[in-house]
Design a protein around this motif. Sequence first.
Motif, mmCIF file in Angstrom:
data_model
loop_
_atom_site.group_PDB
_atom_site.id
_atom_site.type_symbol
_atom_site.label_atom_id
_atom_site.label_comp_id
_atom_site.label_asym_id
_atom_site.label_seq_id
_atom_site.Cartn_x
_atom_site.Cartn_y
_atom_site.Cartn_z
ATOM 1 N N ILE A 7 0.839 -1.202 0.000
ATOM 2 C CA ILE A 7 0.000 0.000 0.000
ATOM 3 C C ILE A 7 0.874 1.253 0.000
ATOM 4 O O ILE A 7 0.572 2.239 -0.673
ATOM 5 N N ALA A 8 1.981 1.188 0.758
ATOM 6 C CA ALA A 8 2.804 2.380 0.954
ATOM 7 C C ALA A 8 3.778 2.623 -0.198
ATOM 8 O O ALA A 8 4.371 3.687 -0.292
ATOM 9 N N ASP A 9 3.923 1.628 -1.094
ATOM 10 C CA ASP A 9 4.956 1.727 -2.136
ATOM 11 C C ASP A 9 4.526 2.686 -3.244
ATOM 12 O O ASP A 9 3.910 2.293 -4.235
ATOM 13 N N ASP A 10 4.884 3.974 -3.109
ATOM 14 C CA ASP A 10 4.398 4.930 -4.107
ATOM 15 C C ASP A 10 5.303 5.011 -5.338
ATOM 16 O O ASP A 10 5.180 5.917 -6.156
ATOM 17 N N SER A 11 6.213 4.029 -5.476
ATOM 18 C CA SER A 11 6.967 3.959 -6.733
ATOM 19 C C SER A 11 6.082 3.354 -7.836
ATOM 20 O O SER A 11 6.402 3.439 -9.021
ATOM 21 N N LEU A 12 4.974 2.714 -7.431
ATOM 22 C CA LEU A 12 4.092 2.077 -8.414
ATOM 23 C C LEU A 12 2.989 3.049 -8.849
ATOM 24 O O LEU A 12 2.628 3.950 -8.088
ATOM 25 N N ASP A 13 2.437 2.849 -10.064
ATOM 26 C CA ASP A 13 1.300 3.690 -10.448
ATOM 27 C C ASP A 13 0.045 3.187 -9.727
ATOM 28 O O ASP A 13 0.062 2.154 -9.055
ATOM 29 N N HIS A 14 -1.047 3.929 -9.886
ATOM 30 C CA HIS A 14 -2.239 3.656 -9.083
ATOM 31 C C HIS A 14 -2.731 2.213 -9.240
ATOM 32 O O HIS A 14 -2.927 1.495 -8.270
ATOM 33 N N HIS A 15 -2.903 1.800 -10.517
ATOM 34 C CA HIS A 15 -3.393 0.443 -10.765
ATOM 35 C C HIS A 15 -2.447 -0.594 -10.171
ATOM 36 O O HIS A 15 -2.881 -1.584 -9.568
ATOM 37 N N MET A 16 -1.140 -0.373 -10.315
ATOM 38 C CA MET A 16 -0.180 -1.342 -9.805
ATOM 39 C C MET A 16 -0.175 -1.383 -8.284
ATOM 40 O O MET A 16 0.000 -2.442 -7.689
ATOM 41 N N ARG A 17 -0.361 -0.223 -7.672
ATOM 42 C CA ARG A 17 -0.410 -0.221 -6.198
ATOM 43 C C ARG A 17 -1.628 -0.986 -5.708
ATOM 44 O O ARG A 17 -1.540 -1.783 -4.774
ATOM 45 N N LEU A 18 -2.775 -0.717 -6.340
ATOM 46 C CA LEU A 18 -3.989 -1.470 -5.986
ATOM 47 C C LEU A 18 -3.736 -2.963 -6.181
ATOM 48 O O LEU A 18 -4.010 -3.776 -5.303
ATOM 49 N N GLY A 19 -3.183 -3.291 -7.365
ATOM 50 C CA GLY A 19 -2.946 -4.690 -7.691
ATOM 51 C C GLY A 19 -1.985 -5.339 -6.715
ATOM 52 O O GLY A 19 -2.249 -6.420 -6.196
#
Lengths: 212, 212
Positions: B71-83
């Motif tokens: 959840i905290a990994d903001d290196s990912l884009d939105h869809h990837m963070r959700l995924g």
Amino acid sequence: MRLAELSERSGVPIPTIKYYLRERLLPPGHRITATQAEYDDTHLRRLGLVRALIQVGRIPVATARQVLAAIADDSLDHHMRLGAAVWSIPHGQDPDEEDPATATAHRTAEALLERLDWEFGRETGARSPAYRMLVAGIATMLRLGYPCGIEELLPYARSASELAVTDLDLVERYESEEEQVEAAVAFTVLYEPVLLSLRRLAQTEESNRRFG
Amino acid sequence: MRLAELSERSGVPIPTIKYYLRERLLPPGHRITATQAEYDDTHLRRLGLVRALIQVGRIPVATARQVLAAIADDSLDHHMRLGAAVWSIPHGQDPDEEDPATATAHRTAEALLERLDWEFGRETGARSPAYRMLVAGIATMLRLGYPCGIEELLPYARSASELAVTDLDLVERYESEEEQVEAAVAFTVLYEPVLLSLRRLAQTEESNRRFG
């Protein structure tokens, strides 16, 4: 067929079958000699169901025996036998009646069933295990501060109605009443992990569609 | 707010909050003196999520920490963070790869995703926990002699798609990306018992309609 063949065709080891026989989860075979008994397709089918309840449903042996007793109770009409069998499958946690969120959850669940016009659920309401599981689930959402009112629940309930149509269509493929009741119990338990995994895969698809 | 208020508003006892802080399930508060820290709504929300994962999802503490890291990994884009966050929620049993039914189940699951045109699920296919759970579920059905081919699975998959739309609609009510990812994880876990209980209630209704 003999015990060895029943074991081979079902994939259940002989000692496990003997244990199920002792625990009356499986009806006895037809004795042909003092030491040998003959088994048939009823046993094979019942063995599949027992495995489903105990291995997939993680249901205790004593409870599985109650579910099977409900299936066998032909004093009930068809709907009642189906209902009694599915009813006796244990559900998750019971609601904590001391908790203030549970009171709200009870009102929400009642109002939801009324809005859906689910009469049978309302009549048997407070006592049904599925209803208690619903109340516990709503109460947990509320306690954690997540939205869980009628408006949030209605779309889930509509999907649940469609799922129930799918479930009962599968059940009606079977001819005898006993097979139908067995299948209803098996599908209720066995399609749960399938459904939950499909929901997670569908979430990924939907998230990709919206944000990908 | 101070620790005492955080405990009161969340309903989580102070020693449990301290345990979550030590286990890094909850970010530290903002120190105001050597012995006191201040907490805010982020902590309150995160506490709800931790409770959801550990109490309802019965997820081990170490795994919950991984979910929260995703959840905290903001290196990912939105869809990837959700995924990534939903991905890291543990699922039921893994399929038994030695079992012949598992080979059939793999083919069925692949063919189902292709028919549905669920691209994301196929790309990440073999490795996704949800996919493995689906294969395990199908294999169990087959091993027990119950029908579980594409024709049986398609209606369940279609209901799952509708559920995912409902899920993501709820998620999109939240404004910040972090809240959305938190909510996605919470709804995935918390709506499971609600959905399963609604399905059982709907089965009773449908059975009453057909046989009652």
